[in-house]
Design an enzyme around this catalytic site. Structure first.
Site, PDB file in Angstrom:
ATOM      1  N   ASP A 129     122.166 -13.680 -39.631  1.00 25.07           N
ATOM      2  CA  ASP A 129     120.852 -14.327 -39.658  1.00 25.07           C
ATOM      3  C   ASP A 129     120.989 -15.731 -39.072  1.00 25.07           C
ATOM      4  OD1 ASP A 129     118.485 -15.530 -40.182  1.00 25.07           O
ATOM      5  OD2 ASP A 129     118.539 -15.242 -42.365  1.00 25.07           O
ATOM      6  N   TYR A 177     104.561 -21.650 -32.211  1.00 30.78           N
ATOM      7  CA  TYR A 177     105.526 -20.977 -31.321  1.00 30.78           C
ATOM      8  C   TYR A 177     105.730 -21.801 -30.046  1.00 30.78           C
ATOM      9  CZ  TYR A 177     107.270 -17.229 -28.234  1.00 30.78           C
ATOM     10  OH  TYR A 177     108.001 -16.467 -27.353  1.00 30.78           O
ATOM     11  N   SER A 179     109.678 -19.619 -23.104  1.00 33.74           N
ATOM     12  CA  SER A 179     108.458 -18.829 -22.922  1.00 33.74           C
ATOM     13  C   SER A 179     107.529 -19.613 -22.021  1.00 33.74           C
ATOM     14  CB  SER A 179     107.769 -18.607 -24.276  1.00 33.74           C
ATOM     15  OG  SER A 179     106.463 -18.107 -24.093  1.00 33.74           O
ATOM     16  N   LYS A 219     109.162 -23.592 -28.212  1.00 29.50           N
ATOM     17  CA  LYS A 219     109.643 -23.276 -26.862  1.00 29.50           C
ATOM     18  C   LYS A 219     109.593 -24.514 -25.966  1.00 29.50           C
ATOM     19  CE  LYS A 219     110.532 -18.903 -27.604  1.00 29.50           C
ATOM     20  NZ  LYS A 219     111.915 -18.403 -27.573  1.00 29.50           N
TER      21      LYS A 219
HETATM   22  P1  NAP Z   1     111.878  -8.968 -30.145  1.00 30.44           P
HETATM   23  O1  NAP Z   1     111.687  -7.625 -29.547  1.00 30.44           O
HETATM   24  O2  NAP Z   1     111.055  -9.350 -31.332  1.00 30.44           O
HETATM   25  O3  NAP Z   1     113.440  -9.149 -30.493  1.00 30.44           O
HETATM   26  C1  NAP Z   1     113.852 -10.357 -31.097  1.00 30.44           C
HETATM   27  C2  NAP Z   1     115.357 -10.324 -31.245  1.00 30.44           C
HETATM   28  O4  NAP Z   1     115.738 -11.531 -31.921  1.00 30.44           O
HETATM   29  C3  NAP Z   1     115.845  -9.153 -32.066  1.00 30.44           C
HETATM   30  O5  NAP Z   1     117.078  -8.698 -31.558  1.00 30.44           O
HETATM   31  C4  NAP Z   1     116.044  -9.781 -33.439  1.00 30.44           C
HETATM   32  O6  NAP Z   1     117.055  -9.134 -34.199  1.00 30.44           O
HETATM   33  C5  NAP Z   1     116.513 -11.180 -33.066  1.00 30.44           C
HETATM   34  N1  NAP Z   1     116.278 -12.100 -34.175  1.00 30.44           N
HETATM   35  C6  NAP Z   1     115.089 -12.450 -34.714  1.00 30.44           C
HETATM   36  N2  NAP Z   1     115.288 -13.263 -35.774  1.00 30.44           N
HETATM   37  C7  NAP Z   1     116.636 -13.413 -35.891  1.00 30.44           C
HETATM   38  C8  NAP Z   1     117.467 -14.114 -36.807  1.00 30.44           C
HETATM   39  N3  NAP Z   1     116.952 -14.823 -37.829  1.00 30.44           N
HETATM   40  N4  NAP Z   1     118.804 -14.041 -36.641  1.00 30.44           N
HETATM   41  C9  NAP Z   1     119.343 -13.307 -35.629  1.00 30.44           C
HETATM   42  N5  NAP Z   1     118.610 -12.616 -34.740  1.00 30.44           N
HETATM   43  C10 NAP Z   1     117.275 -12.668 -34.884  1.00 30.44           C
HETATM   44  O7  NAP Z   1     111.630 -10.140 -29.078  1.00 30.44           O
HETATM   45  P2  NAP Z   1     111.524 -10.096 -27.464  1.00 30.44           P
HETATM   46  O8  NAP Z   1     110.125  -9.842 -27.109  1.00 30.44           O
HETATM   47  O9  NAP Z   1     112.597  -9.277 -26.900  1.00 30.44           O
HETATM   48  O10 NAP Z   1     111.796 -11.655 -27.166  1.00 30.44           O
HETATM   49  C11 NAP Z   1     113.088 -12.152 -26.901  1.00 30.44           C
HETATM   50  C12 NAP Z   1     112.938 -13.634 -26.576  1.00 30.44           C
HETATM   51  O11 NAP Z   1     112.035 -13.787 -25.488  1.00 30.44           O
HETATM   52  C13 NAP Z   1     112.381 -14.461 -27.732  1.00 30.44           C
HETATM   53  O12 NAP Z   1     112.986 -15.730 -27.767  1.00 30.44           O
HETATM   54  C14 NAP Z   1     110.907 -14.581 -27.376  1.00 30.44           C
HETATM   55  O13 NAP Z   1     110.326 -15.745 -27.939  1.00 30.44           O
HETATM   56  C15 NAP Z   1     110.991 -14.666 -25.845  1.00 30.44           C
HETATM   57  N6  NAP Z   1     109.771 -14.259 -25.158  1.00 30.44           N
HETATM   58  C16 NAP Z   1     109.340 -12.958 -25.190  1.00 30.44           C
HETATM   59  C17 NAP Z   1     108.186 -12.603 -24.496  1.00 30.44           C
HETATM   60  C18 NAP Z   1     107.656 -11.187 -24.464  1.00 30.44           C
HETATM   61  O14 NAP Z   1     106.557 -10.978 -23.939  1.00 30.44           O
HETATM   62  N7  NAP Z   1     108.367 -10.191 -24.964  1.00 30.44           N
HETATM   63  C19 NAP Z   1     107.463 -13.589 -23.788  1.00 30.44           C
HETATM   64  C20 NAP Z   1     107.944 -14.890 -23.794  1.00 30.44           C
HETATM   65  C21 NAP Z   1     109.102 -15.212 -24.465  1.00 30.44           C
HETATM   66  P3  NAP Z   1     116.709  -7.824 -35.094  1.00 30.44           P
HETATM   67  O15 NAP Z   1     115.808  -6.952 -34.308  1.00 30.44           O
HETATM   68  O16 NAP Z   1     118.022  -7.221 -35.283  1.00 30.44           O
HETATM   69  O17 NAP Z   1     116.046  -8.365 -36.291  1.00 30.44           O
END
Ligand code: NAP
Length: 256
Positions: free
Chosen positions: A70, A162, A149, A166
């Site tokens: 975590d 959020y 982001s 970022k």
């Molecule tokens: P996601 O599907 O929600 O996955 C988030 C990941 O972060 C998961 O592997 C999760 O682990 C891990 N995580 C969350 N809390 C944690 C903690 N306390 N300790 C350790 N690991 C933790 O997110 P995503 O969409 O792939 O996004 C990845 C990154 O891109 C993030 O920083 C997000 O803000 C950024 N982002 C995403 C988008 C988008 O459209 N998808 C757009 C802009 C920016 P578990 O699943 O094992 O809990």
């Protein structure tokens, strides 16, 4: 033929949030480029093991280790980096990808929301980068890539908490880039726009998705592999004069 294939042979990358979404795509793309990996996430060991297996399939010569932890705990980021170095003997690339989202109107988010979100989105990347930079400095090289982001640059409804995390991560990226430049450590950020991860697809209604797409000049959501390719570019480019940059990958939405 993928131009980056083999460019990371012998190198070790640590990817946080690697169990799903963008982190999974980033891990696979780094494996395609030949990197060995230390994968970290918080949830299911099974999901992370599946990603590790897929990375080895992509690159049979890669060693892939993994850790469930975590990152909101203050000591977890340094423990994670130490474990990666113990497993592989070095760390060349750190991808700070793990992140959480809290979308609430400005008047409704609480001090607990703030602490929880900042601990994962800002404090953990900072502490992981400090720990990784100590190892990279000793070798005189390394790359740190922070996944921020589009919302670190532009605002959106109910995204102030959020977006603040970022925006601060982008500031941290620039200041680390400046302070670490002469140690041979290259620090940059990737800022995704709305990207079609399972989570995003599951949380947007059809109407919300259509309205998001309407705002994007490219006329579609991003694909996880497109964000991953931006990370691989920053991990592999020989243009190491490129420092403290925010590579926005959002189908042109911020430009618009
Ligand atoms: P996601 O599907 O929600 O996955 C988030 C990941 O972060 C998961 O592997 C999760 O682990 C891990 N995580 C969350 N809390 C944690 C903690 N306390 N300790 C350790 N690991 C933790 O997110 P995503 O969409 O792939 O996004 C990845 C990154 O891109 C993030 O920083 C997000 O803000 C950024 N982002 C995403 C988008 C988008 O459209 N998808 C757009 C802009 C920016 P578990 O699943 O094992 O809990």
């Amino acid at each position: 033929m993928d131009a980056s294939r083999g460019t990371l042979d012998g190198q070790v990358a640590l990817v946080t949030g690697a169990s799903r979404g963008l982190g999974r795509a980033i891990a696979l793309a780094l494996a395609d480029a030949g990197a060995s990996l230390h994968l970290a996430a918080d949830g299911s060991e099974e999901e992370l093991a599946q990603v590790a297996g897929a990375c080895v399939e992509r690159c049979p010569s890669a060693r892939v280790s993994r850790a469930i932890l975590d990152l909101s705990r203050p000591d977890a980021p340094a423990d994670m980096v130490d474990a990666a170095v113990r497993e592989h003997g070095r760390i060349d690339i750190l991808v700070n990808n793990a992140g959480v989202r809290i979308r609430k109107p400005f008047g409704q988010f609480t001090a607990d929301d703030f602490d929880r979100l900042m601990a994962v989105n800002l404090r953990a990347p900072m502490l992981a980068a400090q720990a990784a930079a100590a190892h990279m400095r000793a070798r005189g090289s390394g790359r740190i890539i922070n996944v921020a982001s589009q919302l670190g640059t532009v605002t959106d409804t109910h995204a102030s908490l959020y977006g603040m995390s970022k925006a601060a991560l982008l500031y941290l990226t620039r200041s680390m880039a400046v302070e670490l430049a002469r140690s041979g450590i290259v620090v940059n950020a990737v800022s995704p726009g709305t990207t079609a991860t399972d989570f995003i697809l599951a949380t947007l209604t059809g109407a919300q998705r259509a309205s998001r797409i309407d705002k994007i000049p490219a006329g579609r959501l991003g694909r996880p592999d497109e964000i991953a390719q931006a990370v691989v570019f920053l991990a592999t480019t020989p243009a190491t004069f490129l420092l403290g940059h925010n590579l926005i990958v959002d189908g042109g939405e911020t430009a618009k």
